[in-house]
Scaffold this active site. Structure first.
Site, short mmCIF file in Angstrom:
data_model
loop_
_atom_site.label_atom_id
_atom_site.label_comp_id
_atom_site.label_asym_id
_atom_site.label_seq_id
_atom_site.Cartn_x
_atom_site.Cartn_y
_atom_site.Cartn_z
N HIS A 18 0.85 -1.20 0.00
CA HIS A 18 0.00 0.00 0.00
C HIS A 18 0.88 1.24 0.00
CE1 HIS A 18 0.88 0.50 4.24
NE2 HIS A 18 0.32 -0.66 4.56
N HIS A 21 4.08 1.56 2.31
CA HIS A 21 5.31 0.94 1.81
C HIS A 21 5.89 1.77 0.67
CE1 HIS A 21 2.63 -2.61 2.98
NE2 HIS A 21 3.51 -2.49 3.96
N CYS A 128 1.93 -10.05 20.43
CA CYS A 128 1.10 -9.50 19.35
C CYS A 128 1.56 -10.12 18.04
CB CYS A 128 1.24 -7.98 19.29
SG CYS A 128 0.44 -7.32 17.81
N CYS A 131 2.54 -7.50 15.31
CA CYS A 131 3.90 -6.95 15.41
C CYS A 131 4.95 -8.05 15.38
CB CYS A 131 4.13 -6.19 16.71
SG CYS A 131 3.18 -4.70 16.93
N CYS A 145 -2.72 -4.18 21.74
CA CYS A 145 -1.57 -3.54 21.09
C CYS A 145 -2.12 -2.30 20.38
CB CYS A 145 -0.98 -4.50 20.07
SG CYS A 145 0.10 -3.68 18.88
N HIS A 148 -2.20 -2.74 16.60
CA HIS A 148 -3.11 -3.76 16.05
C HIS A 148 -4.30 -3.95 16.99
CE1 HIS A 148 0.88 -4.70 14.24
NE2 HIS A 148 0.14 -4.75 13.16
N LYS A 294 -6.29 6.35 10.67
CA LYS A 294 -5.30 5.30 10.46
C LYS A 294 -5.76 4.45 9.26
CE LYS A 294 -3.45 1.36 12.68
NZ LYS A 294 -3.67 0.32 13.62
N LYS A 297 -8.44 -1.45 6.25
CA LYS A 297 -9.35 -2.01 5.24
C LYS A 297 -10.79 -1.71 5.62
CE LYS A 297 -6.77 -5.93 3.54
NZ LYS A 297 -6.57 -7.33 3.82
N1 MSP Z 1 8.91 -6.79 8.07
C1 MSP Z 1 9.10 -5.69 8.94
C2 MSP Z 1 10.37 -4.94 8.62
C3 MSP Z 1 11.63 -5.76 8.72
S1 MSP Z 1 13.03 -4.83 8.23
C4 MSP Z 1 14.33 -5.77 8.68
C5 MSP Z 1 7.92 -4.72 8.81
N2 MSP Z 1 7.23 -4.80 7.67
S2 MSP Z 1 5.94 -3.86 7.32
O1 MSP Z 1 5.39 -4.41 6.10
O2 MSP Z 1 5.06 -3.78 8.43
O3 MSP Z 1 6.52 -2.46 6.96
C6 MSP Z 1 6.67 -1.44 7.92
C7 MSP Z 1 7.17 -0.21 7.20
O4 MSP Z 1 6.24 0.18 6.15
C8 MSP Z 1 7.27 1.04 8.06
O5 MSP Z 1 8.45 1.09 8.83
C9 MSP Z 1 7.25 2.09 6.97
O6 MSP Z 1 8.49 2.10 6.31
C10 MSP Z 1 6.20 1.58 6.02
N3 MSP Z 1 4.84 2.03 6.39
C11 MSP Z 1 3.75 1.24 6.51
N4 MSP Z 1 2.66 2.02 6.82
C12 MSP Z 1 3.02 3.30 6.91
C13 MSP Z 1 2.36 4.49 7.28
N5 MSP Z 1 1.06 4.54 7.52
N6 MSP Z 1 3.11 5.62 7.41
C14 MSP Z 1 4.46 5.59 7.20
N7 MSP Z 1 5.11 4.48 6.85
C15 MSP Z 1 4.42 3.33 6.60
O7 MSP Z 1 7.70 -3.95 9.72
#
Ligand code: MSP
Length: 474
Positions: A18, A21, A128, A131, A145, A148, A294, A297
């Site tokens: 999304h 990322h 959790c 997380c 959490c 979540h 936030k 879905k």
């Molecule tokens: N798999 C772990 C990361 C391991 S790295 C060794 C993880 N994955 S995640 O899919 O949850 O991705 C988290 C990251 O996605 C956040 O740190 C950020 O870079 C990005 N983001 C996801 N949602 C976001 C927002 N709503 N706002 C900003 N960044 C966002 O954690």
């Protein structure tokens, strides 16, 4: 030798990519493009990828009724497609299911176990799955959490292997304070120092009876804790890929504040135990909401970057995302602003400037090229200063301010009313100024920069197709 190793988090494959990322990966891509320009293509290694093990992923695969191997391939490919669509130019796409990664992780674990950094004990607490971690009392809000809150915490009691991160607490704290590695922005640096001061406990690095992951090499009843192996991705890739060893450690690690602790403390403890150097800069941007809520879905406010690309095109989508809010802090992305920003900040400003100047310059012999430009030093210095201070949104603002200024001068000078020689000189001044913007623009909007070059970097200029076409009615 100047080199830059730039990383993003490896994203979980429990759902399709999304805009959250996309935001992080885009920011990293912008910096990788900048440093390629500065140090040369071969001195940059930009890596992104997917984190594919753990209960959460297995749960998602089961829900879809798909074998987990097939499921992780599918979602991982969606990430690759997304980066292709957003014109993200990475050097390697990492997957934790890569057997080369598995092998190195197991070697590292065995080594740490032999060195007695790893021991067994019973762990009890609230876990959790979202997380993929145990939460301490401070992290639990109203029994849930906070990240979540849609799912219940699980009370777990398991015998696990623990990693003695407490052996490294003082050393890491000192290194953080001495800025041996940087945690950026400053507010995040202070946050980590307070967390260290609040007390550190050893962390569990295995999951007893877990189904989907890498086996603990000396005890295959346990799988390696996903975070432990995921953080190693930044290292293992530089070992198993050819000619990438010299890039380790990472120079800039992009991430958001949700995973800052893992990246600025746990990662360092692991690397110190391995006797490896530490990453240089941990760069955390904030978390953003969408339309004030936030992203979720059930609320229906999850933005799929593909929808943005369909409406605004790739480059404008990149612009709209990165300019939405100040990089380091939290923010909100308002979908209702996109159309207005597209028109006001892109098509009416850069788009207009380029098309008007190109039309006026038709038929003149243009002496300017990207290689022989008179540099606007003040603009250049301001841009570089914001950019290198990790404020890409502000750096972008320096570019848009300059475009607005040029549009004002154009309206004021009215070159079309001038006499022949004077007219030519005036118009060619704008051509040169526009060419001066190409490089900075190229980091953010690479194809737009290409089109501007195609139009002006030659002696006979002709009017191009609009850079930012009119939007379709909604
Ligand atoms: N798999 C772990 C990361 C391991 S790295 C060794 C993880 N994955 S995640 O899919 O949850 O991705 C988290 C990251 O996605 C956040 O740190 C950020 O870079 C990005 N983001 C996801 N949602 C976001 C927002 N709503 N706002 C900003 N960044 C966002 O954690």
């Amino acid at each position: 030798m100047n080199k830059k190793y730039i990383t993003t988090p490896i994203y979980y494959v429990n759902a399709k990519p999304h805009v959250g990322h996309a935001y992080t990966t885009l920011a990293a891509d912008i910096y990788a493009r900048f440093y390629r320009d500065l140090y040369g293509e071969g001195n940059i290694f930009f890596m992104t990828g997917t984190d594919e093990h753990g209960d959460k992923i297995l749960e998602a695969a089961n829900k879809e009724g798909e074998p987990v191997e097939q499921y992780v391939d599918k979602i991982s490919n969606l990430f690759k497609d997304m980066w292709k669509d957003l014109n993200i130019k990475y050097n390697h796409f990492f997957r934790t299911t890569d057997p080369r990664h598995k092998k190195i992780v197991q070697e590292i674990l065995q080594d740490l176990y032999n060195k007695e950094f790893i021991y067994k004990k019973i762990y009890e607490g609230y876990y959790c799955v979202g997380c993929e971690k145990y939460l301490n009392d401070r992290e639990i809000v109203e029994g849930k959490c906070p990240v979540h809150s849609n799912r219940d915490l699980e009370y777990r009691s398991e015998e696990n292997y623990f990693f003695k991160i407490t052996d490294f607490t003082e050393e890491i704290e000192q290194k953080i304070k001495d800025r041996e590695y940087n945690i950026v922005p400053e507010a995040r640096f202070s946050e980590i120092i307070s967390r260290v001061d609040a007390g550190i406990q050893d962390i569990s690095i295995s999951r007893n009876g877990a189904q989907w992951g890498i086996d603990i090499p000396w005890d295959n009843n346990h799988k390696v804790y996903v975070w432990f192996e995921a953080l190693l991705n930044y290292y293992t890739a530089t070992v198993f890929l050819s000619d990438k060893e010299r890039f380790f450690p990472a120079d800039i690690q992009f991430l958001a504040k949700d995973i800052l602790w893992f990246h600025s403390f746990i990662q360092q403890a692991t690397l110190l135990a391995m006797n490896k150097p530490l990453p240089k800069t941990i760069l955390s941007h904030g978390f953003f909401t969408v339309n004030g809520c936030k992203m979720s879905k059930s609320i229906g406010n999850v933005i799929d970057p593909k929808d943005m690309i369909n409406r605004y095109g790739v480059d404008a989508t990149r612009y709209l995302l990165i300019s939405s809010f100040a990089f380091g802090g939290d923010g909100d992305i308002k979908e209702s602003d996109f159309d207005v920003k597209y028109k006001g900040e892109l098509s009416d400003s850069l788009g207009n400037l380029v098309s008007r100047v190109a039309k006026l310059a038709e038929g003149f012999n243009n002496p300017h090229t990207i290689k022989n430009l008179k540099i606007d030093q003040d603009f250049q210095d301001k841009f570089i200063s914001e950019f290198q201070s990790y404020r890409p949104d502000k750096a972008l603002k320096i570019i848009t301010n300059k475009i607005n200024k040029l549009n004002l001068i154009l309206a004021d000078k009215e070159p079309w009313k001038l006499e022949k020689e004077e007219k030519k000189e005036c118009i060619l001044f704008f051509v040169s100024e526009i060419l001066g913007l190409v490089k900075p623009i190229s980091y953010f909007m690479p194809s737009v920069a290409e089109k501007i070059l195609d139009t002006f970097n030659k002696s006979n200029i002709s009017k191009p197709e609009p850079l930012f076409p009119r939007l379709n009615k909604k």
